[in-house]
Design a protein around this motif. Structure first.
Motif, short mmCIF file in Angstrom:
data_model
loop_
_atom_site.label_atom_id
_atom_site.label_comp_id
_atom_site.label_asym_id
_atom_site.label_seq_id
_atom_site.Cartn_x
_atom_site.Cartn_y
_atom_site.Cartn_z
N VAL A 392 0.84 -1.20 0.00
CA VAL A 392 0.00 0.00 0.00
C VAL A 392 0.87 1.25 0.00
O VAL A 392 0.63 2.21 -0.75
CB VAL A 392 -0.95 -0.01 1.22
N ARG A 393 1.92 1.25 0.83
CA ARG A 393 2.82 2.41 0.87
C ARG A 393 3.48 2.65 -0.49
O ARG A 393 3.63 3.79 -0.93
CB ARG A 393 3.90 2.19 1.93
N HIS A 394 3.87 1.56 -1.13
CA HIS A 394 4.52 1.70 -2.44
C HIS A 394 3.59 2.35 -3.44
O HIS A 394 3.97 3.28 -4.17
CB HIS A 394 4.97 0.33 -2.95
N HIS A 395 2.36 1.89 -3.49
CA HIS A 395 1.41 2.43 -4.47
C HIS A 395 0.95 3.83 -4.13
O HIS A 395 0.40 4.53 -4.99
CB HIS A 395 0.23 1.48 -4.62
N ARG A 396 1.19 4.24 -2.89
CA ARG A 396 0.89 5.63 -2.50
C ARG A 396 2.12 6.52 -2.61
O ARG A 396 2.09 7.68 -2.21
CB ARG A 396 0.35 5.67 -1.08
N GLY A 397 3.23 5.96 -3.14
CA GLY A 397 4.45 6.74 -3.32
C GLY A 397 5.29 6.88 -2.08
O GLY A 397 6.18 7.74 -2.02
N ARG A 398 5.04 6.02 -1.06
CA ARG A 398 5.82 6.10 0.18
C ARG A 398 6.57 4.81 0.46
O ARG A 398 6.99 4.55 1.57
CB ARG A 398 4.88 6.40 1.37
N GLY A 399 6.81 4.01 -0.58
CA GLY A 399 7.51 2.75 -0.38
C GLY A 399 9.00 2.95 -0.18
O GLY A 399 9.57 3.96 -0.59
N ALA A 400 9.64 1.97 0.46
CA ALA A 400 11.09 1.98 0.67
C ALA A 400 11.58 3.32 1.22
O ALA A 400 12.57 3.88 0.76
CB ALA A 400 11.81 1.65 -0.63
N ALA A 401 10.87 3.86 2.20
CA ALA A 401 11.26 5.13 2.81
C ALA A 401 12.23 4.90 3.95
O ALA A 401 12.02 4.01 4.79
CB ALA A 401 10.02 5.87 3.32
N TRP A 402 13.31 5.69 3.98
CA TRP A 402 14.29 5.54 5.05
C TRP A 402 14.95 6.88 5.31
O TRP A 402 15.60 7.46 4.44
CB TRP A 402 15.35 4.51 4.66
N LYS A 403 14.74 7.42 6.50
CA LYS A 403 15.37 8.65 6.96
C LYS A 403 15.23 9.78 5.95
O LYS A 403 16.21 10.40 5.53
CB LYS A 403 16.84 8.39 7.29
N GLY A 404 13.97 10.02 5.57
CA GLY A 404 13.69 11.16 4.71
C GLY A 404 13.84 10.91 3.23
O GLY A 404 13.62 11.83 2.43
N ARG A 405 14.18 9.70 2.83
CA ARG A 405 14.31 9.39 1.40
C ARG A 405 13.36 8.26 1.04
O ARG A 405 13.16 7.34 1.82
CB ARG A 405 15.74 8.96 1.06
N THR A 406 12.79 8.35 -0.15
CA THR A 406 11.88 7.31 -0.64
C THR A 406 12.39 6.85 -2.00
O THR A 406 12.71 7.67 -2.87
CB THR A 406 10.45 7.85 -0.79
N TYR A 407 12.46 5.52 -2.17
CA TYR A 407 13.02 4.97 -3.40
C TYR A 407 11.94 4.24 -4.19
O TYR A 407 11.22 3.40 -3.64
CB TYR A 407 14.16 4.00 -3.08
N PRO A 408 11.83 4.54 -5.48
CA PRO A 408 10.86 3.82 -6.31
C PRO A 408 11.36 2.43 -6.66
O PRO A 408 12.50 2.07 -6.34
CB PRO A 408 10.78 4.70 -7.57
N ALA A 409 10.51 1.65 -7.31
CA ALA A 409 10.94 0.33 -7.78
C ALA A 409 12.05 0.51 -8.80
O ALA A 409 11.99 1.40 -9.65
CB ALA A 409 9.76 -0.41 -8.41
#
Length: 418
Positions: A392-409
């Motif tokens: 769900v987070r990924h499809h909302r654009g919040r996937g793979a988030a770590w310390k202020g950074r978010t990485y797409p697939a």
């Protein structure tokens, strides 16, 4: 037979196979090879520590690296990856405090702190930091190191950790030696979730299969990876895996593709000092990368959810339904007649017992009471929800988030990228 009885039988059969036919994943005896002969000449080593906003944990972890008792040439390079909490200053202060206690002739490693600037497009922050740290040590006048120890900023090492890692790599001609650091288990949620986290990792990547020469299974534990520098160059890392969210597994696969020999085991003297006191902290740790583990595939997500439900959640449900069916008419209408209710109860109970039995060694490794093994279905249910939340987070654009950074697939690789 009733549907519940069939589900219980399938679940029980799955656990028999997991017990005997899945690389003995549940055993915890894959430890750093003992009896490794110390080399006549100790190779040079660079310890690369990517760090982003780690000022809180460095006072516990960094002195353990600076205090390594290593006979050969070695140094620590901490890469301050855009920290806003004074990580670099804390590291320098710890190095200055460590100087007076170094003994001539061996104990104590020098520290260099470098800052790479923001990651270039297509790079994850950690691998960008690793690239910069490795580049810094390769440019040394003394020559490039023969080994790289990639370790996280929250990992504390026993004084002989580096020595034992290098001895194992040299003695057994290994290109990559990795140890799964013992994670912290202090609070309620850590005790409930952390041992299961490592247990599930071992189930995904059975250590025996990884350590078998010529095997196809490859994985590493990113908190502690000793890597031959020559093999890293041949495998093209970190450039070849620059966008990998699960960088440790990607690294191991790249090394194996390049013909390198890898080894992964549980640590005895390498510990994570990062606390996860709340369920939300552990939830974020798992949800950050769970969907990436499934290659951002909705089909794999559906299969995983169904598999977790069948293997982990069904046994206690089938046991309860079977016992209810044996107890009275209300339960019998759900679990089937008395005969099929007995099958559901027996097979569900057997599957739950096998599940708990395979979990017990990991609880023992983490020094937790064995009765917690009965709670594994509850923990698995939490992991199921975390995995769904990761998607769900990924499809909302919040996937793979770590310390202020978010990485797409990651984008599909072309032959030229590899």
């Amino acid at each position: 037979m009733s549907v519940m009885a069939w589900i219980a039988l399938f679940s029980c059969a799955a656990w028999v196979w997991l017990l005997l036919g899945h690389g003995l994943f549940w055993r915890t005896d894959q430890r750093l090879p003992r009896g490794s002969a110390e080399p006549e000449r100790w190779p040079s080593v660079a310890v690369v520590v990517p760090a982003r906003d780690e000022a809180d944990v460095l006072p516990v972890s960094l002195p353990s690296l600076l205090g390594q008792d290593y006979p050969g040439r070695a140094e620590v390079v901490l890469v301050d990856d855009g920290s806003t909490d004074g990580t670099g200053d804390v590291a320098r202060a710890l190095a200055r405090a460590a100087d007076p206690v170094r003994r001539p002739g061996g104990r104590g490693l020098p520290l260099t702190v470098v800052s790479p600037g923001p990651p270039e497009p297509g790079w994850t922050g950690k691998l960008w930091a690793v690239r910069h740290g490795v580049g810094a040590v390769r440019a040394r006048e003394a020559g490039a190191p023969e080994f790289l120890l990639l370790t996280d900023a929250d990992i504390a090492h026993a004084p002989d950790s580096l020595r034992r890692l290098v001895a194992a790599a040299v003695s057994h001609r290994l290109d990559l030696v990795s140890q799964m650091a013992r994670l912290r288990v202090s609070g309620f949620w850590e005790r409930l979730v952390v041992p299961a986290f490592v247990y599930f990792f071992c189930q995904l990547y059975p250590f025996r299969r990884i350590n078998r020469g010529g095997g196809r299974t490859a994985a590493a534990a990113g908190g502690c990876v000793l890597l031959r520098a020559e093999t890293a160059g041949r495998a093209g890392v970190p450039e070849a895996i620059r966008d990998a969210v699960i960088d440790d597994v990607a690294l191991a696969r790249a090394v194996r593709r390049a013909g390198g020999r890898i080894w992964l085991g549980l640590a005895e003297h390498v510990d994570s000092v990062r606390p996860y006191p709340r369920l939300a902290d552990l939830w974020g740790m798992v949800a950050r990368s769970a969907y990436a583990q499934l290659r951002h595939s909705a089909a794999l997500l559906a299969v995983t959810v169904a598999g977790l439900a069948l293997v982990y959640l069904a046994p206690p449900v089938c046991l309860a339904a079977g016992l209810a069916g044996l107890a009275g008419e209300g339960g019998a209408s759900w679990a089937g007649g008395g005969g099929t209710a007995a099958v559901a109860a027996w097979a569900g109970g057997a599957a739950w017992a096998l599940m708990a039995g395979t979990y017990a060694p990991m609880l023992r490794y983490y020094r937790q009471p064995l009765w917690q093994a009965a709670l594994l279905p509850l923990t698995a249910g939490l992991y199921l929800l975390m995995t769904v939340d990761s998607a769900v987070r990924h499809h909302r654009g919040r996937g793979a988030a770590w310390k202020g950074r978010t990485y797409p697939a990651p984008a599909p690789r072309t032959a030229a990228d590899r």
